[in-house]
Design a protein around this motif. Structure first.
Motif, short mmCIF file in Angstrom:
data_model
loop_
_atom_site.label_atom_id
_atom_site.label_comp_id
_atom_site.label_asym_id
_atom_site.label_seq_id
_atom_site.Cartn_x
_atom_site.Cartn_y
_atom_site.Cartn_z
N VAL A 42 0.85 -1.20 0.00
CA VAL A 42 0.00 0.00 0.00
C VAL A 42 0.88 1.24 0.00
O VAL A 42 0.68 2.17 -0.79
N ALA A 43 1.88 1.26 0.88
CA ALA A 43 2.79 2.41 0.95
C ALA A 43 3.57 2.57 -0.36
O ALA A 43 3.78 3.69 -0.83
N GLU B 229 1.18 4.12 -2.85
CA GLU B 229 0.89 5.51 -2.48
C GLU B 229 2.05 6.41 -2.88
O GLU B 229 1.85 7.54 -3.36
N HIS C 67 -7.22 2.27 -5.27
CA HIS C 67 -6.69 0.96 -4.88
C HIS C 67 -7.76 -0.09 -5.12
O HIS C 67 -8.95 0.18 -5.00
N THR D 2 -5.69 5.65 3.37
CA THR D 2 -5.17 6.45 2.24
C THR D 2 -6.18 7.50 1.80
O THR D 2 -5.80 8.48 1.16
N LYS E 28 -8.15 7.13 -0.56
CA LYS E 28 -8.34 6.97 -2.00
C LYS E 28 -9.61 6.16 -2.28
O LYS E 28 -10.08 5.40 -1.44
#
Length: 307
Positions: free
Chosen positions: A115-116, A119, A126, A145, A147
């Protein structure tokens, strides 16, 4: 209600959002990934999607040392996972290429570090893979996030989907009905679940992620109101890899997008009316004329003839 991904609305009355799932069908080759991006762009898709893993974390322990025959020789399943992963520079290259071709791009992260990673690359959304529906640590990281989230629901019970949905802001959530059989037989499609999900989560756009051979089931999903269609794409279904057999080749994907747009036009607004094209057959074939109102309305809506 619609959800926006980089200013593209998803949900009625917006056009069906078509995602070309590249996944791992690039087989770890950037040039194959670019050719698949071209397939998606040439067909008229809105987005391409990849998969991102940190192999040491996302590979189940009982699978790590399992031997696998690959085009690069026999290796452990963990080694194979490393072999097909793109690094940061490769993702920048394919992401920039997708953007240049007019496509949005994002991925399914299979663990929190991924995930990081995504990002940091500035993805616009996502995707939660069906296998990750019960990974609450991952879901929390994705929710943080802010998102838009596209969540596939394959291999999941309705209670598991409820739990997953509870992590997210529904104004930024899209659900995809899916059956995670590769390839999926028609009797497992269960397309009426699209309506079930729509009723259970009011206001959340619901789409379809397909793993079947052919186009018919995905097109039926559109006719049933799917706001999104996601299909795997490949250059050749006979290529090595687990997802190729359930993927669409370039011509098939082109036909899918073409037919989705035709179905959208054909669905109409549900108001029964007499169309301009019916006036000549009406005058020729109907013996007893009814109210003139419909004919007047049809004439009024007919395109003007000039010249």
């Amino acid at each position: 209600m619609t959800v926006s991904i980089a200013h593209t609305p998803i949900g009625a009355p917006a056009p069906v959002y078509v995602i070309a799932e590249i996944g791992l069908n690039h087989n770890g080759d950037v040039e194959i990934a670019k050719r698949l991006i071209d397939v998606a762009a040439d067909a008229g898709a809105q987005a391409v999607k990849f998969q991102k893993r940190t192999p040491e974390i996302s590979t189940p322990e009982h699978m790590k040392d399992v031997a696998r025959d690959t085009p690069w020789g026999t290796m452990s399943y963990l080694e194979y996972r490393h072999r097909v992963e793109f690094d940061r520079e490769q993702y920048i290259e394919i992401g920039d290429y997708a953007t240049m071709r007019g496509l949005q791009w994002f991925a399914s992260p299979w663990d929190v570090p991924s995930v990081a990673f995504l990002e940091d690359l500035g993805v616009v959304a996502h995707k939660v893979a069906s296998a990750s529906v019960t990974d609450h640590e991952l879901l929390q990281a994705l929710a943080a996030t802010g998102k838009p989230i596209i969540l596939s629901t394959g291999m999941s019970t309705i209670d598991e989907i409820d739990d997953a949905v509870s992590h997210f802001d529904r104004e930024r959530l899209v659900l995809l009905h899916a059956t995670s059989t590769y390839p999926m037989p028609p009797e497992e499609a269960n397309l009426h679940v699209i309506a079930t999900l729509r009723r259970r989560y009011p206001g959340v756009p619901v789409g379809y992620s397909g793993h079947e051979r052919g186009l018919q089931i995905s097109l039926a999903a559109v006719a049933l109101g799917a706001a999104v269609v996601e299909r795997h794409i490949t250059l050749d279904r006979t290529m090595w890899g687990s997802d190729h057999a359930a993927s669409l080749e370039p011509k098939g994907f082109e036909h899918l997008v073409r037919d989705i747009r035709i179905i959208e036009q054909a669905m109409g607004d549900g108001i029964k009316r007499v169309f301009p094209g019916e006036l000549a057959p009406l005058a020729k074939l109907r013996r007893v004329m009814g109210s003139p109102d419909a004919r007047v309305a049809a004439l009024a809506s007919a395109p003007a003839v000039t010249g």
